[in-house]
Scaffold this motif. Structure first.
Motif, PDB file in Angstrom:
ATOM      1  N   ILE A 148       0.836  -1.195   0.000  1.00 45.40           N
ATOM      2  CA  ILE A 148       0.000   0.000   0.000  1.00 45.40           C
ATOM      3  C   ILE A 148       0.869   1.242   0.000  1.00 45.40           C
ATOM      4  N   PHE A 149       0.279   2.352  -0.389  1.00 44.20           N
ATOM      5  CA  PHE A 149       0.953   3.647  -0.379  1.00 44.20           C
ATOM      6  C   PHE A 149       0.000   4.701   0.151  1.00 44.20           C
ATOM      7  N   LYS A 150       0.551   5.740   0.708  1.00 38.10           N
ATOM      8  CA  LYS A 150      -0.210   6.946   1.026  1.00 38.10           C
ATOM      9  C   LYS A 150       0.014   7.882  -0.159  1.00 38.10           C
ATOM     10  N   CYS A 151      -1.048   8.497  -0.645  1.00 34.39           N
ATOM     11  CA  CYS A 151      -0.953   9.365  -1.816  1.00 34.39           C
ATOM     12  C   CYS A 151       0.115  10.440  -1.596  1.00 34.39           C
ATOM     13  N   ALA A 152       0.949  10.622  -2.597  1.00 34.29           N
ATOM     14  CA  ALA A 152       2.035  11.601  -2.522  1.00 34.29           C
ATOM     15  C   ALA A 152       1.748  12.837  -3.367  1.00 34.29           C
TER      16      ALA A 152
ATOM     17  N   VAL B 207       2.838   7.282 -11.034  1.00 33.06           N
ATOM     18  CA  VAL B 207       4.121   7.456 -10.363  1.00 33.06           C
ATOM     19  C   VAL B 207       4.497   8.931 -10.431  1.00 33.06           C
ATOM     20  N   ILE B 208       4.789   9.521  -9.290  1.00 32.06           N
ATOM     21  CA  ILE B 208       5.252  10.902  -9.229  1.00 32.06           C
ATOM     22  C   ILE B 208       6.777  10.927  -9.232  1.00 32.06           C
ATOM     23  N   GLU B 209       7.341   9.978  -8.508  1.00 31.76           N
ATOM     24  CA  GLU B 209       8.795   9.932  -8.369  1.00 31.76           C
ATOM     25  C   GLU B 209       9.202   8.481  -8.164  1.00 31.76           C
ATOM     26  N   GLU B 210      10.221   8.030  -8.876  1.00 36.29           N
ATOM     27  CA  GLU B 210      10.720   6.669  -8.699  1.00 36.29           C
ATOM     28  C   GLU B 210      11.339   6.544  -7.314  1.00 36.29           C
ATOM     29  N   SER B 211      11.628   5.328  -6.913  1.00 35.98           N
ATOM     30  CA  SER B 211      12.096   5.081  -5.552  1.00 35.98           C
ATOM     31  C   SER B 211      13.456   5.697  -5.248  1.00 35.98           C
ATOM     32  N   GLY B 212      14.283   5.954  -6.212  1.00 35.28           N
ATOM     33  CA  GLY B 212      15.583   6.580  -5.959  1.00 35.28           C
ATOM     34  C   GLY B 212      16.492   5.737  -5.085  1.00 35.28           C
ATOM     35  N   GLY B 213      16.440   4.422  -5.260  1.00 36.98           N
ATOM     36  CA  GLY B 213      17.302   3.540  -4.483  1.00 36.98           C
ATOM     37  C   GLY B 213      16.649   3.000  -3.237  1.00 36.98           C
TER      38      GLY B 213
ATOM     39  N   ASN C 157      12.902   1.490  -1.330  1.00 39.37           N
ATOM     40  CA  ASN C 157      11.854   0.550  -1.717  1.00 39.37           C
ATOM     41  C   ASN C 157      10.591   1.231  -2.221  1.00 39.37           C
ATOM     42  N   LEU C 158      10.242   2.352  -1.650  1.00 42.46           N
ATOM     43  CA  LEU C 158       8.976   2.994  -1.968  1.00 42.46           C
ATOM     44  C   LEU C 158       9.163   4.205  -2.869  1.00 42.46           C
ATOM     45  N   GLY C 159       8.517   4.160  -4.007  1.00 39.43           N
ATOM     46  CA  GLY C 159       8.454   5.347  -4.846  1.00 39.43           C
ATOM     47  C   GLY C 159       7.348   6.244  -4.308  1.00 39.43           C
ATOM     48  N   ARG C 160       7.023   7.269  -5.029  1.00 40.68           N
ATOM     49  CA  ARG C 160       5.914   8.140  -4.630  1.00 40.68           C
ATOM     50  C   ARG C 160       4.836   8.010  -5.687  1.00 40.68           C
ATOM     51  N   LEU C 161       3.631   7.629  -5.234  1.00 42.54           N
ATOM     52  CA  LEU C 161       2.512   7.433  -6.145  1.00 42.54           C
ATOM     53  C   LEU C 161       1.394   8.405  -5.848  1.00 42.54           C
TER      54      LEU C 161
END
Length: 119
Positions: free
Chosen positions: A70-74, A92-98, A100-104
Motif C-alpha cells: 500500500i501507499f499513502k498518496c504523494a 508514479v510521481i517519483e521513482e524510488s531513488g534507491g 523501496n517505496l516510490g511516490r505514487l
C-alpha cells in the motif's frame, strides 16, 4: 416419496475498504503507520518488507491489496488517501531513488491533478 430441499442462508462477509483516509486513523495509528512505512522504505530484507507492509495494512483496515503493498498518496495537494500500490490508475510521481517505496499519486488525484512530469 417427495424430495426436500434445504434452504441455505448465506451471510456475506463485510467488505473491506479498498482505500482509507489517513486522517481518520487515530494519532497513535498514524504514528505507527508512518514508522512502518519508513522502515519498509529502507529495509534491505524482502521478508522484513513483507512483514512491515502486512502490519501497515492491518492498521489501516484496508482490504488485502493484490501484492500486499500500500501507499499513502504523494500528490502535492496533500491528499490523505491510502491505497493499493498496484492500482492501475495510480500514477508514479517519483521513482524510488534507491529505496523501496516510490511516490505514487492515488487514482482520484491522478484524474484531477496532473503529475509534476505532466505540468
Amino acid at each position: 416419496m417427495e424430495a426436500t430441499v434445504a434452504n441455505a442462508v448465506m451471510t456475506h462477509a463485510p467488505t473491506q475498504p479498498t482505500t482509507v483516509d489517513y486522517a481518520t486513523l487515530s494519532p497513535a495509528a498514524q504514528d505507527t503507520f508512518d514508522r512502518l512505512m519508513e522502515q519498509a522504505d529502507i529495509t534491505a530484507s524482502a521478508t522484513e518488507y513483507e512483514a512491515l507492509m502486512t502490519a501497515a495494512i492491518a492498521i489501516t483496515g484496508i482490504g488485502r491489496p493484490r501484492y500486499n503493498e500500500i501507499f499513502k498518496c504523494a500528490c502535492p495537494c496533500t491528499c490523505p488517501v491510502i491505497f493499493d500500490a498496484d492500482d492501475p490508475d495510480a500514477h508514479v510521481i517519483e521513482e524510488s531513488g534507491g529505496y523501496n517505496l516510490g511516490r505514487l499519486q492515488c487514482p482520484t488525484c491522478a484524474d484531477q491533478h496532473p503529475t509534476p512530469a505532466e505540468q
